[in-house]
Write a protein that holds these residues in place. Sequence first.
Motif, PDB file in Angstrom:
ATOM      1  N   VAL A 113       1.718  -0.364  -2.223  1.00 23.61           N
ATOM      2  CA  VAL A 113       1.797   0.231  -3.524  1.00 23.61           C
ATOM      3  C   VAL A 113       1.654   1.932  -3.669  1.00 23.61           C
ATOM      4  CG1 VAL A 113       1.127  -1.701  -4.995  1.00 23.61           C
ATOM      5  CG2 VAL A 113      -0.617  -0.172  -4.256  1.00 23.61           C
ATOM      6  N   SER A 114       0.652   2.295  -2.678  1.00 26.52           N
ATOM      7  CA  SER A 114       0.570   3.857  -2.930  1.00 26.52           C
ATOM      8  C   SER A 114       1.739   4.497  -2.285  1.00 26.52           C
ATOM      9  CB  SER A 114      -0.518   4.168  -1.764  1.00 26.52           C
ATOM     10  OG  SER A 114      -2.075   3.578  -2.529  1.00 26.52           O
ATOM     11  N   GLU A 115       2.402   3.879  -1.143  1.00 25.35           N
ATOM     12  CA  GLU A 115       3.569   4.659  -0.747  1.00 25.35           C
ATOM     13  C   GLU A 115       4.826   4.515  -1.670  1.00 25.35           C
ATOM     14  OE1 GLU A 115       3.494   6.570   2.013  1.00 25.35           O
ATOM     15  OE2 GLU A 115       1.619   5.930   2.371  1.00 25.35           O
ATOM     16  N   LEU A 116       4.817   3.376  -2.448  1.00 32.36           N
ATOM     17  CA  LEU A 116       5.975   3.146  -3.603  1.00 32.36           C
ATOM     18  C   LEU A 116       5.624   4.597  -4.483  1.00 32.36           C
ATOM     19  CD1 LEU A 116       6.050  -0.449  -4.191  1.00 32.36           C
ATOM     20  CD2 LEU A 116       7.819   0.934  -3.206  1.00 32.36           C
ATOM     21  N   ASN A 117       4.354   4.675  -4.872  1.00 33.23           N
ATOM     22  CA  ASN A 117       4.139   5.742  -5.985  1.00 33.23           C
ATOM     23  C   ASN A 117       4.031   7.086  -5.207  1.00 33.23           C
ATOM     24  OD1 ASN A 117       3.100   6.546  -8.237  1.00 33.23           O
ATOM     25  ND2 ASN A 117       1.509   5.075  -8.390  1.00 33.23           N
ATOM     26  N   ARG A 118       3.936   7.114  -3.927  1.00 33.03           N
ATOM     27  CA  ARG A 118       4.342   8.358  -3.092  1.00 33.03           C
ATOM     28  C   ARG A 118       5.855   8.679  -3.553  1.00 33.03           C
ATOM     29  NH1 ARG A 118       1.188  10.853   0.255  1.00 33.03           N
ATOM     30  NH2 ARG A 118       0.314   8.884   0.681  1.00 33.03           N
ATOM     31  N   ILE A 119       6.642   7.825  -3.283  1.00 35.40           N
ATOM     32  CA  ILE A 119       8.147   8.162  -3.433  1.00 35.40           C
ATOM     33  C   ILE A 119       8.409   8.360  -4.801  1.00 35.40           C
ATOM     34  CG2 ILE A 119      10.377   6.651  -3.365  1.00 35.40           C
ATOM     35  CD1 ILE A 119       9.375   5.163  -1.272  1.00 35.40           C
ATOM     36  N   ALA A 120       7.662   7.544  -5.922  1.00 30.12           N
ATOM     37  CA  ALA A 120       8.175   8.029  -7.159  1.00 30.12           C
ATOM     38  C   ALA A 120       7.678   9.325  -7.606  1.00 30.12           C
ATOM     39  CB  ALA A 120       7.483   7.023  -8.064  1.00 30.12           C
ATOM     40  N   ASN A 121       6.702   9.768  -7.115  1.00 29.56           N
ATOM     41  CA  ASN A 121       6.124  11.198  -7.356  1.00 29.56           C
ATOM     42  C   ASN A 121       6.870  12.064  -6.921  1.00 29.56           C
ATOM     43  OD1 ASN A 121       3.592  12.948  -7.735  1.00 29.56           O
ATOM     44  ND2 ASN A 121       4.380  13.608  -5.795  1.00 29.56           N
ATOM     45  N   SER A 284       7.923   7.198   3.965  1.00 25.42           N
ATOM     46  CA  SER A 284       7.112   6.412   3.017  1.00 25.42           C
ATOM     47  C   SER A 284       7.923   5.107   3.208  1.00 25.42           C
ATOM     48  CB  SER A 284       7.189   6.846   1.661  1.00 25.42           C
ATOM     49  OG  SER A 284       6.221   7.913   1.703  1.00 25.42           O
ATOM     50  N   CYS A 285       9.499   5.273   2.997  1.00 26.77           N
ATOM     51  CA  CYS A 285      10.275   3.794   3.189  1.00 26.77           C
ATOM     52  C   CYS A 285       9.793   3.065   4.576  1.00 26.77           C
ATOM     53  CB  CYS A 285      11.588   4.357   3.235  1.00 26.77           C
ATOM     54  SG  CYS A 285      12.353   4.816   1.433  1.00 26.77           S
ATOM     55  N   ASN A 286       9.817   4.058   5.689  1.00 27.25           N
ATOM     56  CA  ASN A 286       9.347   3.113   6.795  1.00 27.25           C
ATOM     57  C   ASN A 286       7.940   2.794   6.938  1.00 27.25           C
ATOM     58  OD1 ASN A 286      11.754   4.493   7.724  1.00 27.25           O
ATOM     59  ND2 ASN A 286      10.823   6.279   8.958  1.00 27.25           N
ATOM     60  N   ILE A 287       7.016   3.163   6.389  1.00 30.50           N
ATOM     61  CA  ILE A 287       5.769   2.891   6.225  1.00 30.50           C
ATOM     62  C   ILE A 287       5.741   1.441   5.585  1.00 30.50           C
ATOM     63  CG2 ILE A 287       3.375   3.402   5.341  1.00 30.50           C
ATOM     64  CD1 ILE A 287       3.693   6.123   6.056  1.00 30.50           C
ATOM     65  N   ILE A 288       6.772   1.252   4.203  1.00 29.89           N
ATOM     66  CA  ILE A 288       6.498   0.155   3.564  1.00 29.89           C
ATOM     67  C   ILE A 288       7.192  -0.974   4.083  1.00 29.89           C
ATOM     68  CG2 ILE A 288       7.460  -0.687   1.185  1.00 29.89           C
ATOM     69  CD1 ILE A 288       7.248   2.126   0.333  1.00 29.89           C
ATOM     70  N   GLU A 289       8.190  -0.515   4.889  1.00 31.21           N
ATOM     71  CA  GLU A 289       9.039  -1.612   5.434  1.00 31.21           C
ATOM     72  C   GLU A 289       8.286  -2.205   6.852  1.00 31.21           C
ATOM     73  OE1 GLU A 289      13.638  -1.621   6.791  1.00 31.21           O
ATOM     74  OE2 GLU A 289      12.641  -0.338   7.878  1.00 31.21           O
ATOM     75  N   GLN A 290       7.603  -1.398   7.385  1.00 31.91           N
ATOM     76  CA  GLN A 290       6.521  -1.797   8.549  1.00 31.91           C
ATOM     77  C   GLN A 290       5.471  -2.737   7.738  1.00 31.91           C
ATOM     78  OE1 GLN A 290       5.050   1.297  11.126  1.00 31.91           O
ATOM     79  NE2 GLN A 290       6.866   2.297  10.747  1.00 31.91           N
ATOM     80  N   ALA A 291       5.041  -2.115   6.658  1.00 27.85           N
ATOM     81  CA  ALA A 291       3.649  -3.045   6.040  1.00 27.85           C
ATOM     82  C   ALA A 291       4.125  -4.182   5.168  1.00 27.85           C
ATOM     83  CB  ALA A 291       3.355  -1.764   5.045  1.00 27.85           C
ATOM     84  N   ILE A 292       5.381  -4.211   4.952  1.00 28.85           N
ATOM     85  CA  ILE A 292       5.586  -5.650   4.093  1.00 28.85           C
ATOM     86  C   ILE A 292       6.072  -6.455   5.101  1.00 28.85           C
ATOM     87  CG2 ILE A 292       8.296  -5.058   3.758  1.00 28.85           C
ATOM     88  CD1 ILE A 292       6.530  -5.925   0.774  1.00 28.85           C
TER      89      ILE A 292
END
Lengths: 383, 158
Positions: A113-121, A284-292
């Motif tokens: 959720v934090s990285e998603l929000n970072r993208i949005a920011n 951030s996309c890379n981090i989210i992909e690994q995390a999910i």
Amino acid sequence: MGEKRKIELDYSQLDSERMRLNVGPQHPSTHGVLRLEVELDGEIVTDVIPHVGYLHRCFEKHCEKMEYPMVTPYIDRLDYISSMNNEWPFIMGVEQMMGIKVPEKVEYLRVIVSELNRIANHQIAIATFGLDAGAFTPLLWLFRDREMILAILEKLSGGRLLYNYFRVGGMAADIYPTFKEDVLAAISQVRKTNPEILNLLLLNKIFIDRTASVGILPADVAINYGCTGPMLRGSGVPYDLRRTEPYSIYDRFDFEVQIGKGEVGTVGDCWDRNIVRYREIEQSCNIIEQAINQMPMEGDVKEAFPKKVRPPKGEIYCKAENPKGELGFYIVSDGKNNPERVKCRSTSFVNLSVLPEISKGYMFADLIMILGSIDIVLGEVDR
Amino acid sequence: MQAQEIFDKLKEKFNDDILELKADAPSDPIILINGAELFNIAQFMRDKEELDFDYLVDLISLDLGDNLGAIYIFYSMKHKHRIALKAIVPKDNPILPTLENLWRTADWLEREAWDLMGIKFEGHHNLIRILNPYDWEGHPLRKDYVTPEFYHGMKVPY
């Protein structure tokens, strides 16, 4: 009324070259209620005095009167563009004081959720910066993608901007069944639009002319002024708390810290700060992909909730990498239900203080670009 | 460099002005110092090669009852270590030397600490309020602060 007052001016005392101009507080280019007192010599900026505090509500005093869980909604309202990131350091600080270890699933969910929000920011930052430069289309494109991210966060927490989602020991609600698919769809959409934004805005000749070698912030000045986040990294210093002092589970992910290299101008100019933001979206996309993919889908996010949030006597400084920079909370507890003192190291406040230093000697129109490139949120500056 | 080594290094140079090291996890290590010597200690910490604290992270003001406290958190970009200094000043005469000539961040952070907590920073070039209106009275974060009833004829408490 009464007799007409006669004003006598001694013209020899007047400095006819300089002009004082007030920008704001009600002006779209100041990104909120910020007043800039600008001294101009023709069109050249000779001095800038920022006047802040129009949104001041003494957040720190409020915290002293409230129990710990009641503080979280207030923290959302500091930097309302990236509320998820804001909540994290405070909650993490309380957890460290109480010695709570949160489940794996919660850690992964927090990262996502934090990285998603970072993208949005960063999307907002680039979009509104483009708007400052007169580019309207990127705003619409980026807001379309941001909508997908906000929809995910809304389904998780119930709020579109102000989430109140983090809890001491866990999260307010579990993930919903199609969470993984939604996140992957949002990422692939972001990845699809990103190169278009690069060509449409960031590599646009007009945009480069407006931003390259404007508002140059050398690395040593940036450190001396306490700038963090894309401001500091744009100046070529690879300082990212996710990498230098990894908190939570950031040491498990593979990502690169982006720095400005002065590709179109000088290191540390407005363009560098924005290309850093742009590239952080990809990271951030890379981090989210690994995390999910690593995230355990089973498990209870409310498992580690304490019966009563009452940290023992002590104090702690807890920090996290906000999209705008280092956000820290200094929490002093004396063993009661409400904190004795909370001090917020507000990123935008510290970053904004460098504005007079980097805007002197540029044209007035460049001042608007420089202010836009700092990416401030006045809710966080004024607290 | 570990907190203990930093403490020893400062103790060696400043002797009696360095009072004690508090390092109980999970809190960050804090060195208690004599406030009057703050400027010299901070300058030593910034300029000494092995310490090289080039980044002032934050300045936290505290109300400790009869005293006021100020905590400075420092970080070194080169050596990647951090330490905090804590100085205690009496509430009736809260004066600390300014650090704005060493770290420019201190300019706004000290104005904030003056505005909200009422710590005076001697030598600051422009110590005026920053978050509150320039003519506000009192320092809101003090525990004994009473909200004024009116401000320019407007009712304050809602």
